[in-house]
Design a protein around this motif. Sequence first.
Motif, mmCIF file in Angstrom:
data_model
loop_
_atom_site.group_PDB
_atom_site.id
_atom_site.type_symbol
_atom_site.label_atom_id
_atom_site.label_comp_id
_atom_site.label_asym_id
_atom_site.label_seq_id
_atom_site.Cartn_x
_atom_site.Cartn_y
_atom_site.Cartn_z
ATOM 1 N N ILE A 162 -11.986 4.847 13.590
ATOM 2 C CA ILE A 162 -11.309 5.956 13.185
ATOM 3 C C ILE A 162 -11.130 6.896 12.191
ATOM 4 C CG2 ILE A 162 -9.780 7.101 14.791
ATOM 5 C CD1 ILE A 162 -9.216 5.056 16.316
ATOM 6 N N LEU A 163 -11.120 6.519 11.555
ATOM 7 C CA LEU A 163 -10.225 6.948 9.374
ATOM 8 C C LEU A 163 -12.373 7.419 9.280
ATOM 9 C CD1 LEU A 163 -8.451 7.850 7.826
ATOM 10 C CD2 LEU A 163 -9.085 5.143 6.910
ATOM 11 N N ALA A 164 -13.153 6.633 9.530
ATOM 12 C CA ALA A 164 -14.429 6.955 9.002
ATOM 13 C C ALA A 164 -14.449 7.997 9.733
ATOM 14 C CB ALA A 164 -14.846 5.844 8.886
ATOM 15 N N THR A 165 -14.628 8.033 10.487
ATOM 16 C CA THR A 165 -15.483 9.604 11.097
ATOM 17 C C THR A 165 -13.715 10.868 11.056
ATOM 18 O OG1 THR A 165 -13.916 9.184 13.415
ATOM 19 C CG2 THR A 165 -16.042 8.139 13.144
ATOM 20 N N ARG A 166 -12.904 11.010 10.522
ATOM 21 C CA ARG A 166 -11.692 11.882 10.604
ATOM 22 C C ARG A 166 -11.921 11.870 8.795
ATOM 23 N NH1 ARG A 166 -7.848 11.691 14.445
ATOM 24 N NH2 ARG A 166 -9.095 11.200 16.703
ATOM 25 N N LEU A 167 -13.100 11.623 8.246
ATOM 26 C CA LEU A 167 -13.276 11.792 6.865
ATOM 27 C C LEU A 167 -13.932 12.483 6.929
ATOM 28 C CD1 LEU A 167 -11.982 8.243 4.906
ATOM 29 C CD2 LEU A 167 -10.873 10.363 4.867
ATOM 30 N N LEU A 168 -15.301 12.137 7.239
ATOM 31 C CA LEU A 168 -16.492 12.882 7.257
ATOM 32 C C LEU A 168 -15.860 14.912 7.610
ATOM 33 C CD1 LEU A 168 -18.376 10.375 10.114
ATOM 34 C CD2 LEU A 168 -18.536 10.965 7.339
ATOM 35 N N GLY A 169 -16.428 15.816 6.701
ATOM 36 C CA GLY A 169 -16.217 16.861 6.429
ATOM 37 C C GLY A 169 -15.294 17.007 6.004
ATOM 38 N N CYS A 170 -13.816 15.825 5.919
ATOM 39 C CA CYS A 170 -13.360 15.958 4.590
ATOM 40 C C CYS A 170 -13.694 16.556 3.178
ATOM 41 C CB CYS A 170 -12.597 14.792 4.343
ATOM 42 S SG CYS A 170 -11.617 14.630 6.046
ATOM 43 N N LEU A 171 -13.501 17.386 2.047
ATOM 44 C CA LEU A 171 -13.832 17.396 0.865
ATOM 45 C C LEU A 171 -12.908 16.750 -0.151
ATOM 46 C CD1 LEU A 171 -12.913 21.412 0.552
ATOM 47 C CD2 LEU A 171 -15.219 19.952 0.309
ATOM 48 N N PHE A 172 -14.220 15.375 -1.184
ATOM 49 C CA PHE A 172 -13.597 14.787 -2.083
ATOM 50 C C PHE A 172 -13.453 15.404 -3.283
ATOM 51 C CE2 PHE A 172 -14.439 11.566 -4.834
ATOM 52 C CZ PHE A 172 -13.790 10.657 -5.023
ATOM 53 N N VAL A 173 -12.180 16.079 -3.631
ATOM 54 C CA VAL A 173 -12.189 16.468 -4.865
ATOM 55 C C VAL A 173 -11.909 16.111 -6.219
ATOM 56 C CG1 VAL A 173 -10.542 18.566 -5.829
ATOM 57 C CG2 VAL A 173 -11.066 18.456 -3.519
ATOM 58 N N ARG A 174 -11.916 16.316 -7.472
ATOM 59 C CA ARG A 174 -11.201 16.148 -8.625
ATOM 60 C C ARG A 174 -11.346 16.909 -9.667
ATOM 61 N NH1 ARG A 174 -13.062 11.773 -12.912
ATOM 62 N NH2 ARG A 174 -11.374 11.894 -14.177
#
Length: 209
Positions: free
Chosen positions: A16-28
């Motif tokens: 479930i976490l993997a599907t919820r992470l899609l579309g999120c922004l990975f920021v540095r």
Amino acid sequence: MSSPLSRSFYLKDIHILATRLLGCLFVREFEEGKRISGKIVELEVYTQKGDPSSHSFNGKTKRNEVMFEQAGHLYVYFTYGIHYCCNIVCGPEGQGDAILIRALEPVQGIEDMMNNRYGLITHDNKKVLNLTNGPAKLCQALKIRKEENNIDLCGQNIWIEKGEEVPGSLIGCSTRIGINQEKDLPWRYFIKNNSCVSKPGKGIKYFDR
């Protein structure tokens, strides 16, 4: 600026976490204030129990010890003697589960990412599409190396923040890529028809969350 995802966000069931992470922004964000980011478009799940392809399968070692840390840490490993790959630690502390980030869609700081990857700044569309469409590529573009291993994603240097919610009808899953064991598990998740996904994969199916 949006806030980093909370620690509790990473304590969901790993799929479930993997599907919820899609579309999120990975920021540095770097010390000089420069920020680079990409939308998460492809992930792979790896678990300590029942998954011999996972680094944690045989228990804790010096190499994989970060996988057993609190959820929301970054596990960075070196592979083939030349590449780094990064993973999101998830689940209860000591469980040894993580999600590999396989591909991002560049959003912010594209010129800096181009310079990190190619040593040049260009608007060549093909180079942009190939910028972060693989686990080693995205680490190179975002300058993620061994020094970033065990960084807390709930902190201020590297984090994941809420992005656009991806409807279940646009989420695909398939077998994982480039592994030798448990090759038939459909544990790779991606955004359907996104041009920055790394490879087509096998056994692709789509579902509603």
